[in-house]
Design an enzyme around this catalytic site. Structure first.
Site, short mmCIF file in Angstrom:
data_model
loop_
_atom_site.label_atom_id
_atom_site.label_comp_id
_atom_site.label_asym_id
_atom_site.label_seq_id
_atom_site.Cartn_x
_atom_site.Cartn_y
_atom_site.Cartn_z
N HIS A 92 -59.45 -8.15 4.56
CA HIS A 92 -59.45 -6.47 4.43
C HIS A 92 -58.53 -5.84 3.84
CE1 HIS A 92 -55.50 -8.30 7.01
NE2 HIS A 92 -55.56 -6.83 6.82
N ASP B 62 -55.36 -3.24 3.69
CA ASP B 62 -54.27 -2.33 4.10
C ASP B 62 -54.18 -0.98 4.09
OD1 ASP B 62 -53.45 -4.66 6.18
OD2 ASP B 62 -51.67 -4.97 4.54
N HIS C 57 -57.24 -9.15 1.23
CA HIS C 57 -56.64 -10.11 1.03
C HIS C 57 -57.08 -10.99 3.12
CE1 HIS C 57 -53.52 -6.70 3.35
NE2 HIS C 57 -53.23 -7.32 4.12
N ARG D 296 -48.74 -20.73 12.53
CA ARG D 296 -47.77 -19.71 11.53
C ARG D 296 -47.98 -18.53 12.02
NH1 ARG D 296 -50.24 -15.75 7.56
NH2 ARG D 296 -48.91 -15.64 5.84
C1 LIG Z 1 -50.59 0.76 11.59
C2 LIG Z 1 -51.84 0.18 11.61
C3 LIG Z 1 -51.97 -0.96 10.65
C4 LIG Z 1 -53.49 -1.60 11.25
C5 LIG Z 1 -53.68 -0.63 12.13
C6 LIG Z 1 -52.63 -0.92 12.95
O1 LIG Z 1 -52.50 0.77 14.05
C7 LIG Z 1 -51.48 -1.38 13.51
C8 LIG Z 1 -51.88 -2.60 12.28
C9 LIG Z 1 -52.40 -2.87 11.18
C10 LIG Z 1 -54.33 -3.82 10.89
C11 LIG Z 1 -53.10 -4.98 10.77
C12 LIG Z 1 -54.55 -5.75 10.56
C13 LIG Z 1 -55.85 -4.88 9.65
C14 LIG Z 1 -56.07 -3.71 9.64
C15 LIG Z 1 -57.04 -2.84 9.14
C16 LIG Z 1 -56.39 -3.55 11.08
O2 LIG Z 1 -57.23 -3.77 11.78
O3 LIG Z 1 -55.46 -4.11 11.40
C17 LIG Z 1 -53.98 -2.84 9.69
C18 LIG Z 1 -54.18 -1.67 10.26
C19 LIG Z 1 -54.62 -1.18 8.94
O4 LIG Z 1 -54.30 -0.93 7.81
O5 LIG Z 1 -55.68 0.02 8.52
O1 LIG Z 2 -50.47 -12.44 8.19
C1 LIG Z 2 -50.54 -12.71 6.50
O2 LIG Z 2 -50.00 -13.21 6.07
C2 LIG Z 2 -51.72 -11.35 6.76
C3 LIG Z 2 -51.49 -10.45 7.97
C4 LIG Z 2 -52.20 -8.47 7.13
O3 LIG Z 2 -52.49 -8.74 6.88
C5 LIG Z 2 -51.91 -7.94 8.70
O4 LIG Z 2 -51.14 -8.21 9.38
O5 LIG Z 2 -52.29 -6.44 8.09
FE LIG Z 3 -53.28 -6.66 6.42
#
Ligand SMILES: C=C1C[C@]23C[C@@]1(O)CC[C@H]2[C@@]12CCC[C@@](C)(C(=O)O1)[C@H]2[C@@H]3C(=O)O
Ligand SMILES: O=C(O)CCC(=O)C(=O)O
Ligand SMILES: [Fe+2]
Length: 470
Positions: free
Chosen positions: A339, A341, A401, A411
């Protein structure tokens, strides 16, 4: 009484009552073994008298019809030991039900029938369940369940290449950052000023949190429509398989969560999280400022991102704590699916166990490949998010990533997602658009973009692209 759903002809069954008429509560944790998404008709096995039997053999079942309401599902289905094995949902999503049994541990993970549908589609009301349901007790699983076996782990080769490491105290730091953001979309930083003791304390608080019994963690479950709490990452709903990880998101004060997790001693967790949040916010301000300067902006132009050293008042942050338990079959499991961010930048503490990989796009010399970001003691990883990609008009690339897991070590990681404050839109910086050109993206707020990500996942960025006149 056996209730047959009009369209799918499956038995809908209430959960058994305890002696004395009290309802037995149900643990949603093993639902993952039968869950197959919104439009699915789950017909699986149940445990009866220590044997797994097909659900259509109703002889052993004590059926009572039930259509649980949303609140019913989120509150009363949570408990200590019994394990839930069946969820039934009609295609219209108007009927769903669950069946509980308490199997001996050895029978906790039945094989799924090969004919089970495995597709998942867009998030729906079913995600109320999804969020609360997939909490596998990883430590007690000795074989990777099919629900967690990913077919797509080896889409690109994994190679070793030197991910840029930048010392923030280096006078050329901004220049190096620009290079890293253009060609990698990620880098590691040293000389960031975050005390090693703070990193140690966030590491140990994460381990303390994830070591709590599932039941306890579920007390602070993320509501289906909320951001904060224990639960799956929002993008989980786009995948047919579950990730080998668990996580906790904190937006705003950690106090309510901490009180649910450690009713007698919430302060230790809160103190660590609050200190970490403050430091991350300050660091994010400094990083963003350097990154903007590296794009050729002047000091005045980057003022909104905060001055070096000061607390930038107008950046927002969300902290996500992740745990990737040791996995019995790491070659088939996915810690976190690929994904990008949504943030401007994400600052990641990744402990001392590797697992994070960034995707490098195909170039003249090499095909697309996964590159491991090796843990470097004291360093933090900086990931360019979609909002910075937008802000820089596509010059800095948000990077795809993922996280792979390993056989022997848990981890943990802490990802601090930094974005603009509520209501502030991000759009391409005029100076970077170029004369006579239209900005490559339209303006969005972080909240709007997070909504797009939840709905469209990897298509979110493309939907705000502005078509260019040639
Ligand atoms: C602020 C945020 C970014 C995120 C959604 C969230 O509310 C909290 C979790 C974040 C995360 C982590 C994993 C990948 C991701 C795409 C997801 O589903 O939850 C990201 C979200 C994001 O960056 O859009
Ligand atoms: O655990 C990690 O190294 C990455 C986690 C991550 O990509 C995320 O929380 O968006
Ligand atoms: Fe991420």
């Amino acid at each position: 009484m056996l209730f047959r759903d009009r369209s799918i002809n499956v038995p809908v069954i209430n959960y058994p009552k305890r002696k004395g008429g009290k309802k037995r509560k149900i643990n949603m944790q093993s639902l993952s073994h039968v869950w197959r998404g919104p439009q699915i008709h789950v017909i699986q096995q149940i445990l009866s008298e220590s044997k797994w039997i097909a659900v259509d053999d109703t002889t052993h079942i004590q059926p009572i019809s039930l259509t649980p309401s949303r609140s019913h599902l989120s509150s009363s289905y949570i408990t200590s030991t019994p394990v839930l094995y069946l969820l039934v949902e009609s295609p219209t999503a108007s009927t769903r039900s669950a069946l509980a049994e308490t199997p001996p541990r050895s029978l906790a993970f039945p094989p799924l029938s090969p004919s089970s549908p495995t597709t998942r589609s867009m998030p729906s009301l079913s995600d109320v369940l999804l969020d609360q349901a997939h909490h596998l007790e990883f430590e007690s699983v000795h074989e990777l369940p099919e629900s967690h076996a990913w077919p797509t782990l080896h889409d690109h080769p994994c190679v070793s290449e030197p991910v840029p490491v930048i010392d923030m105290a280096d006078p050329k730091a901004a220049e190096f950052m620009a290079r890293a953001c253009v060609s990698w979309g990620a880098f590691q930083v040293t000389g960031h000023g975050v005390a090693p003791r703070l990193l140690e304390s966030i590491d140990s608080e994460m381990r303390r949190l994830f070591a709590l019994p599932t039941q306890q963690k579920l007390k602070a479950a993320r509501p289906a429509d909320g951001v904060s709490g224990y639960g799956l990452v929002p993008i989980s709903s786009f995948f047919a398989k579950l990730m080998w990880s668990e996580g906790f998101t904190i937006a705003g004060s950690p106090l309510d969560h901490a009180r649910k997790l450690w009713p007698h001693d919430p302060d230790q967790f809160c103190d660590a999280i609050e200190r970490y949040d403050r430091e991350m916010k300050a660091l994010a301000g400094r990083l963003i400022r350097l990154m903007l300067l590296s794009l050729g902006l002047s000091d005045e132009e980057v003022e909104w991102a905060g001055q070096g050293g000061e607390l930038p008042p107008d950046l927002a942050g969300v902290l996500r704590l992740n745990s990737y338990p040791a996995c019995p079959d790491p070659d088939r499991a996915m810690g976190m699916a690929a994904h990008a961010d949504s943030s401007l930048v994400t600052i990641l503490y990744q402990s001392s166990t590797s697992g994070l990989q960034v995707l490098r796009a195909e170039d003249q010399n090499s095909p697309a490949r996964w590159v491991t970001v090796p843990p470097l003691p004291g360093a933090l990883v900086v990931i360019v998010g979609d909002l910075f990609h937008i802000l820089s008009n596509g010059r800095f690339k948000s990077v795809v990533h993922r996280v792979v897991v390993n056989r022997s070590q848990q981890r943990v990681s802490a990802a601090y997602f930094c974005g603009p404050p509520a209501g502030v839109t991000v759009s391409p910086i005029e100076k970077l658009v170029g004369p006579g050109r239209a900005p490559a993206y339209r303006a969005v707020t972080w909240a709007e973009y997070l909504g797009l990500k939840r709905e469209l996942f990897d298509k979110a960025l493309a939907t705000i692209e502005v078509p260019q006149e040639s």
